[in-house]
Design a protein around this motif. Structure first.
Motif, PDB file in Angstrom:
ATOM      1  N   ILE A  55       0.841  -1.204   0.000  1.00 35.58           N
ATOM      2  CA  ILE A  55       0.000   0.000   0.000  1.00 35.58           C
ATOM      3  C   ILE A  55       0.877   1.255   0.000  1.00 35.58           C
ATOM      4  O   ILE A  55       0.659   2.174  -0.797  1.00 35.58           O
ATOM      5  CB  ILE A  55      -0.958  -0.008   1.211  1.00 35.58           C
ATOM      6  CG1 ILE A  55      -1.994  -1.124   1.050  1.00 35.58           C
ATOM      7  CG2 ILE A  55      -1.637   1.341   1.394  1.00 35.58           C
ATOM      8  CD1 ILE A  55      -2.813  -1.400   2.295  1.00 35.58           C
ATOM      9  N   LEU A  56       1.872   1.289   0.876  1.00 31.03           N
ATOM     10  CA  LEU A  56       2.765   2.441   0.962  1.00 31.03           C
ATOM     11  C   LEU A  56       3.563   2.618  -0.326  1.00 31.03           C
ATOM     12  O   LEU A  56       3.674   3.738  -0.853  1.00 31.03           O
ATOM     13  CB  LEU A  56       3.720   2.297   2.151  1.00 31.03           C
ATOM     14  CG  LEU A  56       4.724   3.422   2.351  1.00 31.03           C
ATOM     15  CD1 LEU A  56       3.999   4.730   2.665  1.00 31.03           C
ATOM     16  CD2 LEU A  56       5.706   3.075   3.446  1.00 31.03           C
ATOM     17  N   ALA A  59       1.250   3.873  -3.168  1.00 30.03           N
ATOM     18  CA  ALA A  59       0.873   5.278  -2.973  1.00 30.03           C
ATOM     19  C   ALA A  59       2.061   6.208  -3.227  1.00 30.03           C
ATOM     20  O   ALA A  59       1.905   7.263  -3.852  1.00 30.03           O
ATOM     21  CB  ALA A  59       0.330   5.483  -1.565  1.00 30.03           C
ATOM     22  N   MET A  60       3.246   5.813  -2.775  1.00 32.34           N
ATOM     23  CA  MET A  60       4.443   6.640  -2.996  1.00 32.34           C
ATOM     24  C   MET A  60       4.792   6.719  -4.485  1.00 32.34           C
ATOM     25  O   MET A  60       5.199   7.779  -4.973  1.00 32.34           O
ATOM     26  CB  MET A  60       5.632   6.087  -2.205  1.00 32.34           C
ATOM     27  CG  MET A  60       5.451   6.136  -0.705  1.00 32.34           C
ATOM     28  SD  MET A  60       5.318   7.804  -0.070  1.00 32.34           S
ATOM     29  CE  MET A  60       7.006   8.299  -0.111  1.00 32.34           C
ATOM     30  N   THR A  72      -1.892  10.745  -2.342  1.00 33.45           N
ATOM     31  CA  THR A  72      -2.396  10.920  -0.977  1.00 33.45           C
ATOM     32  C   THR A  72      -3.773  10.253  -0.835  1.00 33.45           C
ATOM     33  O   THR A  72      -4.047   9.592   0.170  1.00 33.45           O
ATOM     34  CB  THR A  72      -2.486  12.411  -0.622  1.00 33.45           C
ATOM     35  OG1 THR A  72      -1.205  13.021  -0.806  1.00 33.45           O
ATOM     36  CG2 THR A  72      -2.938  12.603   0.811  1.00 33.45           C
ATOM     37  N   MET A  75      -3.308   6.590  -0.615  1.00 34.58           N
ATOM     38  CA  MET A  75      -2.805   6.190   0.702  1.00 34.58           C
ATOM     39  C   MET A  75      -3.940   6.156   1.723  1.00 34.58           C
ATOM     40  O   MET A  75      -4.028   5.221   2.528  1.00 34.58           O
ATOM     41  CB  MET A  75      -1.696   7.119   1.179  1.00 34.58           C
ATOM     42  CG  MET A  75      -1.020   6.595   2.431  1.00 34.58           C
ATOM     43  SD  MET A  75       0.430   7.493   2.916  1.00 34.58           S
ATOM     44  CE  MET A  75       1.553   7.140   1.598  1.00 34.58           C
ATOM     45  N   GLY A  78      -5.958   3.214   0.979  1.00 32.19           N
ATOM     46  CA  GLY A  78      -5.178   2.032   1.350  1.00 32.19           C
ATOM     47  C   GLY A  78      -5.249   1.743   2.835  1.00 32.19           C
ATOM     48  O   GLY A  78      -5.327   0.584   3.258  1.00 32.19           O
TER      49      GLY A  78
END
Length: 180
Positions: A55-56, A59-60, A72, A75, A78
């Motif tokens: 997830i991180l 999103a990144m 954002t 995230m 997520g």
């Protein structure tokens, strides 16, 4: 160090506990919060960390390569996905793994009991329960789970009783079964 007699008694009580669980007389419940940590023998790091990393990382990647606002939002979504989908999935898998380990053998049962991750409850009386690690599961089994009697044991023993002349050599000794 426990005495040999105590170990034999514990094994007998544990066998009665497992028989009662398999006969659906009791329920064994797992405390997810007490067993979902790195020192627990049923904890799996990839189940807990892997989804968060995905997830991180996703999103990144969206933040850096596409749009900061979209990343954002992904995230935030997520995190909600983790809380409402992944976490219950992890809890269900840990519950199954802990329960399988607990009913597999006495050693595993004792370890999980000392960690405080198990609860025993009578199915016909939900308020009658024994919570680890403070409760004494041996006393609970002795008090609430009498030895189970199986139907047909007497018939089986009568049928299986050796009769005169069956495989007898004549001097009272029995012949060994042959492996064919």
């Amino acid at each position: 160090m426990s005495k040999p007699g105590e170990k034999k008694r514990d094994r007998a009580l544990y066998a009665r506990l497992v028989e009662s669980y398999q006969a659906d007389r009791i329920g064994i419940f797992v405390d997810f919060d007490r067993l979902n940590h790195p020192k627990s023998p049923v904890w799996d790091p990839w189940e807990n960390v892997g989804p968060l990393l995905l997830i991180l990382g996703g999103a990144m990647a969206v933040m850096f390569f596409l749009n900061l606002l979209l990343g954002t939002a992904i995230m935030v979504l997520g995190v909600l996905f983790y809380l409402f989908v992944v976490r219950p999935w992890v809890a269900q898998r840990l519950y199954r793994r802990a329960l399988d380990a607990a009913i597999d053998n006495l050693h595993n049962w004792n370890i999980l009991w000392k960690m405080g991750g198990l609860v025993i409850a009578l199915n016909y009386m939900n308020k009658t329960r024994c919570v680890s690690p403070d409760g004494d599961w041996r006393a609970f089994v002795t008090r609430y789970l009498p030895e189970m009697e199986m139907e047909g044991v007497e018939t089986f023993n009568t049928f299986n009783k050796p009769r005169a002349g069956d495989d007898d050599v004549g001097d009272g000794t029995r012949l060994k079964e042959l492996d064919l």
